[in-house]
Design a protein around this motif. Structure first.
Motif, mmCIF file in Angstrom:
data_model
loop_
_atom_site.group_PDB
_atom_site.id
_atom_site.type_symbol
_atom_site.label_atom_id
_atom_site.label_comp_id
_atom_site.label_asym_id
_atom_site.label_seq_id
_atom_site.Cartn_x
_atom_site.Cartn_y
_atom_site.Cartn_z
ATOM 1 N N PHE A 103 -16.173 2.563 -8.442
ATOM 2 C CA PHE A 103 -16.772 2.981 -6.879
ATOM 3 C C PHE A 103 -15.573 2.680 -6.024
ATOM 4 C CE2 PHE A 103 -21.410 2.785 -8.603
ATOM 5 C CZ PHE A 103 -21.427 3.665 -9.400
ATOM 6 N N SER A 104 -15.101 1.574 -6.055
ATOM 7 C CA SER A 104 -14.117 1.330 -4.998
ATOM 8 C C SER A 104 -13.030 1.986 -4.919
ATOM 9 C CB SER A 104 -13.663 -0.128 -5.060
ATOM 10 O OG SER A 104 -14.896 -1.063 -5.119
ATOM 11 N N LEU A 105 -12.350 2.439 -6.172
ATOM 12 C CA LEU A 105 -11.259 3.473 -6.271
ATOM 13 C C LEU A 105 -11.769 4.911 -5.827
ATOM 14 C CD1 LEU A 105 -8.483 3.750 -7.169
ATOM 15 C CD2 LEU A 105 -9.365 4.374 -9.436
ATOM 16 N N LEU A 106 -12.790 5.434 -5.958
ATOM 17 C CA LEU A 106 -13.274 6.561 -5.830
ATOM 18 C C LEU A 106 -13.381 6.635 -4.052
ATOM 19 C CD1 LEU A 106 -14.506 9.304 -6.351
ATOM 20 C CD2 LEU A 106 -16.638 8.368 -6.604
ATOM 21 N N ILE A 107 -13.984 5.570 -3.392
ATOM 22 C CA ILE A 107 -14.049 5.487 -1.826
ATOM 23 C C ILE A 107 -12.758 5.527 -1.408
ATOM 24 C CG2 ILE A 107 -14.869 4.172 -0.332
ATOM 25 C CD1 ILE A 107 -17.461 3.293 -2.019
ATOM 26 N N ALA A 108 -11.953 4.720 -2.046
ATOM 27 C CA ALA A 108 -10.575 4.625 -1.413
ATOM 28 C C ALA A 108 -9.703 6.047 -1.668
ATOM 29 C CB ALA A 108 -9.631 3.694 -2.328
ATOM 30 N N LEU A 109 -9.885 6.515 -2.565
ATOM 31 C CA LEU A 109 -9.465 8.014 -2.679
ATOM 32 C C LEU A 109 -10.056 9.029 -1.827
ATOM 33 C CD1 LEU A 109 -9.050 8.385 -6.649
ATOM 34 C CD2 LEU A 109 -7.158 8.085 -5.330
ATOM 35 N N VAL A 110 -11.218 8.835 -1.606
ATOM 36 C CA VAL A 110 -11.868 9.962 -0.590
ATOM 37 C C VAL A 110 -11.333 9.721 0.826
ATOM 38 C CG1 VAL A 110 -14.154 10.389 0.525
ATOM 39 C CG2 VAL A 110 -13.976 10.277 -1.948
ATOM 40 N N ILE A 111 -11.198 8.227 1.019
ATOM 41 C CA ILE A 111 -10.599 7.972 2.666
ATOM 42 C C ILE A 111 -9.031 8.260 2.559
ATOM 43 C CG2 ILE A 111 -10.104 6.125 4.083
ATOM 44 C CD1 ILE A 111 -12.733 4.678 3.083
ATOM 45 N N THR A 119 -6.806 9.770 0.467
ATOM 46 C CA THR A 119 -5.957 11.081 0.018
ATOM 47 C C THR A 119 -5.877 12.206 1.218
ATOM 48 O OG1 THR A 119 -6.502 10.594 -2.114
ATOM 49 C CG2 THR A 119 -5.737 12.958 -1.624
ATOM 50 N N PRO A 120 -6.870 12.726 1.704
ATOM 51 C CA PRO A 120 -7.035 13.880 2.886
ATOM 52 C C PRO A 120 -6.476 13.173 3.964
ATOM 53 C CG PRO A 120 -9.193 12.852 2.497
ATOM 54 C CD PRO A 120 -8.531 12.332 1.434
ATOM 55 N N ILE A 121 -6.388 11.773 4.305
ATOM 56 C CA ILE A 121 -5.948 11.454 5.658
ATOM 57 C C ILE A 121 -4.399 11.523 5.395
ATOM 58 C CG2 ILE A 121 -5.626 9.474 6.936
ATOM 59 C CD1 ILE A 121 -8.625 8.914 6.897
ATOM 60 N N GLY A 122 -4.005 10.879 4.106
ATOM 61 C CA GLY A 122 -2.531 10.634 3.999
ATOM 62 C C GLY A 122 -1.843 12.174 3.822
ATOM 63 N N VAL A 144 -10.118 -1.596 1.982
ATOM 64 C CA VAL A 144 -9.051 -2.496 1.870
ATOM 65 C C VAL A 144 -7.956 -1.889 1.128
ATOM 66 C CG1 VAL A 144 -8.403 -4.469 1.230
ATOM 67 C CG2 VAL A 144 -10.443 -4.553 2.215
ATOM 68 N N ASN A 145 -8.466 -1.267 -0.013
ATOM 69 C CA ASN A 145 -7.458 -0.554 -0.969
ATOM 70 C C ASN A 145 -7.063 0.761 -0.603
ATOM 71 O OD1 ASN A 145 -6.989 -2.619 -3.433
ATOM 72 N ND2 ASN A 145 -9.183 -2.564 -2.958
ATOM 73 N N SER A 146 -7.643 1.433 0.381
ATOM 74 C CA SER A 146 -7.342 2.891 0.473
ATOM 75 C C SER A 146 -5.865 2.666 1.651
ATOM 76 C CB SER A 146 -8.513 3.483 1.676
ATOM 77 O OG SER A 146 -8.654 2.767 2.711
ATOM 78 N N LEU A 193 -2.881 5.551 0.878
ATOM 79 C CA LEU A 193 -2.895 6.383 2.170
ATOM 80 C C LEU A 193 -1.290 6.386 2.351
ATOM 81 C CD1 LEU A 193 -5.027 6.434 5.280
ATOM 82 C CD2 LEU A 193 -2.467 6.604 5.512
ATOM 83 N N ARG A 194 -0.860 5.359 2.421
ATOM 84 C CA ARG A 194 0.758 5.124 2.906
ATOM 85 C C ARG A 194 1.635 5.706 1.497
ATOM 86 N NH1 ARG A 194 1.970 -0.961 4.428
ATOM 87 N NH2 ARG A 194 4.122 0.086 5.033
#
Length: 313
Positions: free
Chosen positions: A104-112, A114-117, A191-193, A197-198
């Motif tokens: 779940f944490s990885l999925l949330i990090a990707l949702v945050i 990937t599009p912003i990056g 935290v992991n997004s 992102l970078r």
């Protein structure tokens, strides 16, 4: 391809063997008598001697090492001193919340991230780009336990949107247990997004400056297709690498978040085992986490073939 996988499997076996050795040494390097430490200060000398015999600590060190490695290779990681159960059974009972929390944490990090990056790279130098970089650095700098306590205070206690802590009782259904994991997953996802992102932004910036991107644009191809089909596809390998590493770190490093939200996962189990000096559980958790880590790295490398057919092993 088969030769590459075979070589990687051999490398995994070597890594696991080294981890087995390190786990064995850690217990033997503990100050004092391991049996006395496990039993506590009130134990008698007779009890300590009986436990040493039960654990095989009275045998020569090389015999102990060979017996430990042989049992571990057969899936026998010993018996927990606190739970009085096989270590594999104890770890299996704690694996579910940790695995789902990591997913779940990885999925949330990707949702945050990937599009912003992607958008930050596309609008390089803009206000949104600078804001995304600043926010990512801020998210990476704030301790996860502080973020967890703040969200726990306002979203769970004040607003009541999420359970405050725990993982439900023995009769709690699967969906309700997943609800308990939502808030800690948001904490770890934020935290992991930052790292994802970078890396997404940096990888996209490299690709967007390539000649074939300018050629695609000169042919009249739409910006959405240029960015998502051509740029993102060719920038995917570095992104997949950091995503795989992030997932491995989540599985092995969600200790603080599990403690804050009182989640009975593997991280919480290891901390409790250290406090109780339950060395068989510590050894078993170290071996399992190391095995998962090398397995995730292998799956990440194999995923390159799916994303980019030009990759050859």
């Amino acid at each position: 391809m088969a030769r590459y996988i075979f070589k990687r499997l051999i490398g995994m076996m070597i890594v696991i063997f080294i981890v087995l050795t390190i786990a064995f040494i850690i217990v033997r390097l503990a100050p004092g008598d391991p049996a006395a430490l496990m039993l506590g200060p009130d134990a008698s000398a007779e009890d300590a001697a009986a436990l040493r015999q039960q654990l095989g600590l009275d045998r020569p060190i090389m015999v102990q090492y060979l017996s430990f490695v042989g049992n571990a290779l057969q899936g026998n990681l010993g018996e927990s001193l606190f739970f009085n159960q096989p270590v594999t059974q104890v770890l299996a009972g704690r694996a579910e919340p940790t695995i789902f929390l990591s997913l779940f944490s990885l999925l949330i990090a990707l949702v945050i991230a990937t599009p912003i990056g992607i958008y930050a790279a596309y609008r390089r130098g803009s206000f949104l780009d600078q804001a995304a970089i600043t926010t990512a650095m801020l998210a990476a700098s704030i301790p996860s336990f502080w973020t967890g306590l703040m969200l726990q205070r306002y979203l769970a206690t004040d607003l009541g949107w999420f359970p405050v802590s725990g993982y439900g009782g023995p009769d709690t259904g699967f969906l309700e247990r997943m609800r308990y994991l939502l808030l800690p997953s948001i904490v770890l996802g934020i935290v992991n997004s930052a790292l994802i992102l970078r890396f997404t932004r940096a990888s996209m910036l490299d690709i967007l400056g390539e000649d074939y991107i300018r050629t695609a644009r000169s042919k009249g191809m739409g910006e959405r297709r240029v960015v998502l089909r051509h740029a993102l596809k060719n920038a995917a390998i570095p992104i997949i690498t950091v995503v795989g590493l992030t997932f491995a770190l989540l599985v092995s490093g969600a200790v603080v978040t599990e403690r804050v939200f009182n989640i009975p996962g593997m991280g919480n189990l290891v901390v409790s085992a250290v406090l109780r000096r339950d060395y068989p559980v510590i050894q078993g958790a170290l071996i399992v986490v190391a095995s998962l880590y090398v397995l995730i790295n292998l799956l990440t490398d194999l995923l390159y073939l799916v994303v980019d057919k030009r990759v050859k092993y």
